[in-house]
Design an enzyme around this catalytic site. Structure first.
Site, PDB file in Angstrom:
ATOM      1  N   LEU A  63       0.787  -1.370  -0.273  1.00 58.54           N
ATOM      2  CA  LEU A  63       0.136  -0.233  -0.046  1.00 58.54           C
ATOM      3  C   LEU A  63       0.742   1.441   0.160  1.00 58.54           C
ATOM      4  O   LEU A  63       0.323   2.325  -0.409  1.00 58.54           O
ATOM      5  CB  LEU A  63      -0.823   0.131   1.010  1.00 58.54           C
ATOM      6  N   MET A  74       2.359   2.035  -3.421  1.00 62.14           N
ATOM      7  CA  MET A  74       0.931   2.215  -4.297  1.00 62.14           C
ATOM      8  C   MET A  74       0.580   3.867  -4.395  1.00 62.14           C
ATOM      9  O   MET A  74       0.499   4.538  -5.655  1.00 62.14           O
ATOM     10  CB  MET A  74       0.157   1.097  -4.335  1.00 62.14           C
ATOM     11  N   CYS A  75       0.622   3.897  -3.230  1.00 65.12           N
ATOM     12  CA  CYS A  75       0.167   5.709  -3.174  1.00 65.12           C
ATOM     13  C   CYS A  75       2.057   6.509  -3.084  1.00 65.12           C
ATOM     14  O   CYS A  75       2.582   6.093  -2.378  1.00 65.12           O
ATOM     15  CB  CYS A  75      -0.535   5.478  -1.996  1.00 65.12           C
ATOM     16  N   THR A  76       1.355   7.205  -3.844  1.00 59.29           N
ATOM     17  CA  THR A  76       2.824   8.399  -3.775  1.00 59.29           C
ATOM     18  C   THR A  76       3.109   8.428  -2.520  1.00 59.29           C
ATOM     19  O   THR A  76       2.017  10.147  -1.963  1.00 59.29           O
ATOM     20  CB  THR A  76       2.930   9.244  -4.935  1.00 59.29           C
ATOM     21  N   VAL A  77       3.030   8.297  -1.388  1.00 59.25           N
ATOM     22  CA  VAL A  77       3.097   8.995  -0.527  1.00 59.25           C
ATOM     23  C   VAL A  77       4.240  10.572  -0.451  1.00 59.25           C
ATOM     24  O   VAL A  77       5.633   9.783  -0.580  1.00 59.25           O
ATOM     25  CB  VAL A  77       3.928   7.753   1.018  1.00 59.25           C
TER      26      VAL A  77
END
Lengths: 693, 274
Positions: free
Chosen positions: A550, A553-556
């Site tokens: 996760l 996947m998200c551009t943190v």
């Protein structure tokens, strides 16, 4: 005998004068407060009958200015006479207040007097002065008129019998003749002479015209803006001063005709006549008399006036009428909004950057691929630059985590599955500024390394075509997506079409902002070709999205990073657009002296036009990088572009489906082999270990 | 009372919503004279119900003007000198860039009739600029009362296919007058606004479907103006025209006559002197 009281000029300003001054200031004058020549006009005095009381009300001696007052070739309407003026606009209210009014006034009075003595001309007798301060943001215009008139010492007095109707002194035929001569005179005649034969002539011909006329038959006349029966208009003062200065022996008693007739069908003559006398021993005519003439404000005090045009402009004070006319009102308000936005940008050109080409930036059509954090901030900043066409494309819907980081979305946009991001962002842009041409498209961009199932080929083809059409319609493509491989397709298409590409990508606390170089076949001689996003890659873009956790996947990213990167991207574009070479601008030379003028050393009026910027937020540092183009690049090499141009979608499909296609096409696969071979050929010296023991 | 006419006249009597008037016909001008009722005279134009007292053979359908007819009637009307105040001072203007979208315009002066609110007599907004450094001048008379400039237009309303009266009014400073002060100028007859409700953007009458006075952009120039709702005036003109015997008139003449009547009717709301 009673002293003659002259009716002072009353200034009459058309609203168009203020609009013209505003444009003039913003576009031409800017910070200049030099005196400018302007023109005004006046005509015969008028009076109106108050229906209710039956009384005749004399209107003021109006000297009128409008937008045409700033024109070089000022022409008056029929029946009016022109007056020249000096205009000075101050840049701040403090300067307006502190201006030396006496000095300014005297300067004009001296100008008029010297002109009389030097040229014997009446052209400046009705000359006026106007000082202003325009508060363009609040639509308030401070102004003060002065109508310099020489004071006669001793004062002029009116003969015992006072003023009478002109018809009591001249016959109707004479008056008609005078009227006809005025009308047919080639140029307007504010002042003129009348002889006993009812002939008229310009005042400049005094000596010859009156040569054989006895003083009792000489009449001086002027177009009289006053309608008051006992008060002649202000222009007479300077006419009398002129006569006293140039013909003192014959003008201690003067017969005056106040001309107040223009229409032919009036039943009675309105002109007035009187005999004026010097009320004592005349003073030395060659000494310039003192002058008066600052206009009094409506309260009767000497002071400037304020024209407040804000109520006309302020939309909240004029509520929108709920009728079919609503759209018209909105159009008008939209125009005002446009002006306000433009004003802010144009102010940059006053002092800071006079050579900034704002039009170039505002007319650039921008396509934003990605309406997430980067897309929202880029769109906002582009609007700040006045860019008028912004198109967004995104494949997703607004989700609950978006609004806090993506400033074009609100909570409500997330409900019911979420609005489509691109369309929602475009609609929000229009709410912020109705004049924007914003549109949003739901678009999925096919990617290499993500094979297309055969059932979806038609749809993918349609998406590619849509993307091609969008890129063709715009001048700049911003790559603002959240994956590496999704940038490949637009890179190829934009390179093939010669469009500017600005690429922005985020890490956790690092960012990349870069511009793609032009395609190889279009590079100018002696030009070094700058690379694209993929030029430094030795592998083709592949699937980086599947099988990620996760947090992968998200551009943190650190929240501040997106706005920094987006703003940097837009400012890079702005600087690029100001560069004379545009897309072909070379990278800045290395080791440049930061204080040197960028324009002279390969930059633009806004400064450097770097190729790549890598930002390191942890150190608050940006690195400038120059990446040369790679002739085996999967994104922009001529091999790839020409194959795309020849085969179109077929080539694309191969790239999406077959991970080996692009390396083979570009020759990257050979690179691996070459690399392997090179490694093999190294003669590793097999040393025996030192057996020390 | 407005009475204009020359030559032999035929008179018919009418009652129209509380006002009685006579419609006559001269050789070249319609005569319209209002007789004041003892109880007061308030001409409204909400419901003009003519009560015919005898038959008429003249056509009584409402006249719809096309743009071309409007233009022709306007030009004909201003071409000759007329003794009627309402028709003085007008000139024909073309649209800045497009043909067949012309309009009449003129500029007239008006003044304040009653004490207006402080909106117009604004102080210098806290900026104290009063100067007392200048010599007194004994040879200057007092300043005349403030006059306002009204730019007036007769435009063609495409929506209603009749003429409409658009106007602006600004003070000598170049600022347009707010509605509160606009209605207190000599442009309007005093009784016109008695039963109206005002907001900052318009005046409406309680029973009327349309606002009497509202804001809109000039159809050709695009500049902000006030305008009187056109179908009010047009409806009345139609009623009045139906009483005239226009059988002998060519069509163009009918439109000119109609336009003359329109100016008359306008003159009962607005002070149309030049």
């Amino acid at each position: 005998m009673p002293i003659v009281q002259f009716a002072p000029f009353s200034s009459l300003i058309q609203p168009s004068f203020w609009h013209e001054l505003t444009s003039l200031k913003v576009d031409v004058l800017r910070l200049s407060d030099e005196a400018l020549p302007i023109s005004g006009s006046y005509s015969v005095g008028r009076s109106v009958t108050d229906r209710e009381s039956g009384k005749e009300i004399a209107l003021g001696c109006n000297l009128s200015v409008g937008s045409e007052s700033f024109d070089k070739g000022y022409k008056v309407t029929a029946g009016s006479v022109p007056a020249s003026g000096t205009f000075k606009n101050y840049n701040t209210i403090e300067e307006f207040k502190a201006a030396d009014k006496t000095a300014l006034f005297n300067q004009e009075a001296v100008k008029i007097w010297d002109h009389i003595l030097a040229t014997r001309d009446t052209a400046l007798l009705n000359h006026f002065l106007l000082i202003t301060y325009a508060d363009l943001k609040k639509y308030k215009y401070y102004y003060w008129f002065a109508f310099p008139a020489f004071v006669s010492k001793p004062a002029w007095e009116i003969a015992e019998e006072g003023w009478k109707d002109a018809i009591d002194e001249f016959s109707a035929e004479d008056l008609s003749s005078i009227q006809e001569q005025i009308r047919s005179h080639p140029s307007p005649l504010p002042f003129f002479l009348v002889r006993n034969d009812a002939k008229i002539s310009p005042v400049e011909d005094y000596s010859t015209f009156f040569e054989s006329t006895p003083p009792s038959s000489r009449t001086i006349a002027f177009i009289d803006p006053s309608a008051n029966p006992t008060n002649p208009g202000w222009p007479l003062r300077n006419l009398l001063a002129y006569l006293r200065a140039l013909y003192p022996e014959t003008t201690s008693t003067v017969r005056v005709l106040c001309w107040r007739d223009t229409e032919t069908h009036s039943s009675s003559w309105r002109s007035r006549f009187g005999v004026l006398e010097m009320g004592g021993v005349p003073s030395d005519e060659k000494v310039r008399p003192s002058a008066v003439g600052w206009e009094k404000n409506p309260q009767g005090k000497l002071g400037p006036r304020v024209a407040d045009l804000a109520p006309m402009m302020d939309p909240t004070r004029h509520a929108i009428v709920l009728s079919v006319r609503k759209h018209r009102r909105l159009n008008y308000l939209r125009r005002l909004a446009n002006q306000a936005v433009d004003l802010n940008l144009k102010l940059m050109r006053w002092r800071i950057l006079p050579s900034l080409d704002l039009e170039k930036i505002s007319t650039t059509k921008c396509l934003l691929l990605g309406a997430g954090t980067l897309g929202c901030y880029v769109a906002r900043t582009l609007m700040g630059w006045g860019v008028r066409t912004i198109t967004l494309a995104d494949s997703a819907h607004v989700s609950f985590s978006n609004p806090v980081r993506q400033p074009l979305f609100e909570f409500e946009d997330c409900l019911d599955g979420g609005k489509p991001k691109a369309q929602c962002a475009a609609a929000r842009l229009k709410k912020i500024y109705p004049g924007i041409n914003a549109s949003g498209h739901m678009l999925s961009i096919p990617m290499p390394g993500h094979p297309v199932p055969s059932a979806s080929v038609a749809q993918t083809k349609a998406e590619v075509e849509k993307l091609e059409a969008l890129i063709a319609e715009h001048d700049v493509v911003f790559l603002l997506m959240d994956s590496r491989e999704s940038r490949w397709l637009p890179t190829v298409i934009a390179a093939a079409k010669g469009k500017i590409v600005i690429n922005a990508a985020l890490g956790f606390d690092t960012f990349l902002v870069m511009r793609h170089g032009p395609r190889g076949s279009s590079v100018r001689p002696n030009g070094a070709r700058l690379g694209c996003y993929y030029c430094n890659d030795i592998v083709a873009p592949s699937d980086s999205l599947t099988d990620r956790t996760l947090d992968q996947m998200c551009t943190v990213t650190r929240p501040g990073l997106a706005s920094i990167a987006s703003s940097t991207a837009v400012e890079l574009l702005a600087s690029l657009l100001q560069h004379p070479d545009g897309l072909h601008a070379a990278a800045p030379p290395p080791n440049q002296d930061p204080s040197s003028h960028h324009q002279d050393s390969g930059g633009s009026v806004l400064g450097l036009v770097p190729h790549q910027l890598r930002g390191y937020l942890a150190q608050f540092r940006n690195l400038h990088i120059v990446g040369a183009a790679y002739d085996r690049c999967t994104g922009c090499s001529e091999t790839v572009l020409q194959t795309y141009e020849k085969e179109g979608f077929e080539m694309m499909l191969k790239a999406f489906n077959d991970p080996k296609y692009l390396p083979t096409l570009t020759g990257l696969d050979k690179l691996y082999d070459e690399g392997e071979a090179a490694l093999e050929s190294v003669d590793w010296d097999e040393e025996d270990g030192d057996a020390d023991f | 009372m407005i009475a204009v006419g020359i030559g032999p006249q035929r008179r018919t009597s009418r009652h129209l919503d509380g006002l009685s008037f006579e419609v006559g016909e001269a050789d070249d001008l319609a005569v319209l004279s209002f007789n004041f009722l003892p109880s007061g005279f308030k001409p409204y134009f909400t419901s003009c119900k003519a009560v015919p007292t005898h038959d008429h053979t003249a056509p009584s359908h409402p006249i719809m003007l096309t743009r071309v007819q409007f233009e022709a009637a306007c030009k004909e009307l201003i071409a000759t000198e007329r003794p009627v105040e309402a028709l003085n001072g007008w000139s024909w203007n073309e649209h800045p860039s497009l043909p067949n979208l012309g309009f009449l315009s003129r500029r007239v002066f008006h003044f304040r009739t009653t004490q207006s609110t402080s909106i117009d007599s604004m102080p210098t907004d806290g900026v104290d600029l009063e100067e007392t450094l200048f010599e007194e001048d004994e040879a200057a008379s007092a300043i005349a009362p403030e006059s306002f400039v009204s730019c007036q237009y007769v435009v063609y309303s495409a929506t209603f296919q009749v003429p409409a009266f658009y106007f602006t009014m600004h003070d000598p400073k170049g600022a347009p007058l707010a509605l509160a002060n606009l209605v207190r100028t000599s442009l309007f007859h005093p009784f016109v606004f008695e039963q109206t409700e005002a907001t900052s953007f318009g005046l409406t009458r309680p029973a009327s479907a349309f606002p009497l006075l509202s804001q809109g952009d000039h159809p050709a120039l695009g500049t902000p103006c006030w305008y009187l709702h056109p179908c009010e005036t047009a409806k009345c003109v139609d009623e009045l025209m139906s009483e005239l015997d226009l059988a002998g008139y060519a069509e163009e003449q009918r439109f000119v006559r109609w336009l003359e009547m329109w100016f008359m009717v306008l003159g009962s709301t607005v002070n149309v002197r030049s």
